[in-house]
Design an enzyme around this catalytic site. Structure first.
Site, mmCIF file in Angstrom:
data_model
loop_
_atom_site.group_PDB
_atom_site.id
_atom_site.type_symbol
_atom_site.label_atom_id
_atom_site.label_comp_id
_atom_site.label_asym_id
_atom_site.label_seq_id
_atom_site.Cartn_x
_atom_site.Cartn_y
_atom_site.Cartn_z
ATOM 1 C CG HIS A 131 1.412 4.911 -31.903
ATOM 2 N ND1 HIS A 131 2.474 4.705 -33.527
ATOM 3 C CD2 HIS A 131 0.946 5.781 -32.388
ATOM 4 C CE1 HIS A 131 2.557 6.537 -33.247
ATOM 5 N NE2 HIS A 131 1.661 6.488 -32.564
ATOM 6 C CG ASP A 174 -3.272 11.669 -35.279
ATOM 7 O OD1 ASP A 174 -2.267 11.568 -33.831
ATOM 8 O OD2 ASP A 174 -2.523 11.897 -36.757
#
Length: 331
Positions: free
Chosen positions: A229, A156
């Site tokens: 995403h 992330d």
């Protein structure tokens, strides 16, 4: 943005650009609607620097920091005469399948350190100083998970700006000189359905995220029928320039309660960049092709704040305390 334009930004930008930490606490509170409560909350904000020193001195290598964000309604109470030009409440987003809720929040405290005990002690003393003036809306303890992965197993924050690109993406410049060095902050608390995620084959997970799972290599999905995403969260302005934000997301969870999640926090020079990113995720591009990550990740909160540079925060709080003093004495 040319580097020389950032020479005028206050050096202490409230630690927005602090390195990613091993531990964090995200604390959101509302301030009770009376002058005494507001004065107590402002006094606590006025003492933030001393509190950081008090706790952080125990281990300077722990790099304790705290970013204070102020919501739209609270800003109108604290500094009604002037506010950041783009500050506005988080707007609920209704997509074809999923909804991003808007939730209350007057103050955000983004507490970071290399040690969880430093974060804990700082929050404990902070809440003592805030006393009965506030109501805790949300409190999340986050942790760095292996090589900066989320609980879904993917790295992330890969797209975070670095070097001179970081302040240009996250900190206000000459466009709002009274608040140069500040940052708009959006937070969302996401809860993951890990069982549903594990049931999805790895190659499909990678298509949903837009990166390979093991080695974090970006996948080109420009010609894919459904954007990932990664692609939906990539924002380009009218001139074709990519607009970045600074993310400091953290995993959180309690396995015994089957609670697994990601606390999203994004810092941006321009609030519209985060707003457009979320619109694309929930509404889709094209409309209807929403972010498939939302099928297993449910947003529980959504709030917008402004984190002034430290000198601006001190000015705003100092003026508020001076204005509130006569009202308190009359009570």
């Amino acid at each position: 943005m040319p580097q020389q334009q950032w020479d005028r930004v206050p050096i202490d930008a409230q630690s927005v650009d602090a390195p990613l930490s091993q531990s964090a606490i995200f604390l959101v509170v509302t301030v009770k609607d009376n002058p005494t409560a507001l004065e107590q909350a402002c006094s606590a904000l006025d003492g933030i620097d001393d509190l950081i020193k008090t706790v952080g001195f125990r281990d300077l290598s722990g790099r304790l920091s705290c970013v204070v964000g102020i919501g739209h309604l609270a800003w109108n109470r604290i500094a009604p005469d002037r506010q950041p030009t783009q500050l506005r409440p988080f707007a609920r987003i209704e997509g074809p399948v999923h909804v991003a809720p808007a939730t209350p929040g007057d103050l955000l405290f983004h507490i970071r350190a290399e040690r969880a005990d430093l974060c804990f002690e700082f929050e404990r003393l902070l809440l003592d100083s805030l006393g009965t003036s506030v109501t805790v809306i949300d409190e999340v303890s986050g942790f760095r998970y292996f090589d900066s992965r989320d609980l879904l197993g993917f790295v992330d924050g890969t797209a975070n700006p670095t070097g001179v690109d970081l302040p240009a993406s996250a900190l206000i410049g000459d466009e709002d000189p009274d608040f140069a060095g500040g940052s708009y902050v959006v937070v969302q608390k996401y809860q993951h359905d890990l069982n549903a995620w594990k049931a999805i084959p790895t190659h499909v997970q990678e298509a949903i995220i837009g990166r390979t799972k093991i080695d974090n290599v970006e996948i080109d999905d420009d010609d894919a029928p459904r954007k990932s995403h990664k692609s939906l969260a990539t924002i380009v302005d009218a001139d074709g320039n990519e607009c970045d934000i600074l993310r400091d997301n953290m995993p959180f969870g309690q396995p015994g309660r089957q609670e697994f999640g990601t606390y999203f926090i994004g810092y941006a020079r321009h609030l519209w960049v985060i707003e457009e990113m979320l619109r694309r995720m929930y509404v889709g591009d094209p409309v209807g092709s929403y972010d498939r990550l939302l099928d297993v990740s449910t947003p529980l909160t959504g709030t917008t704040f402004f984190a002034p540079a430290r000198p601006a925060l001190q000015r705003v709080i100092g003026a508020a305390l001076a204005r509130l003093a006569p009202k308190i004495s009359q009570e």
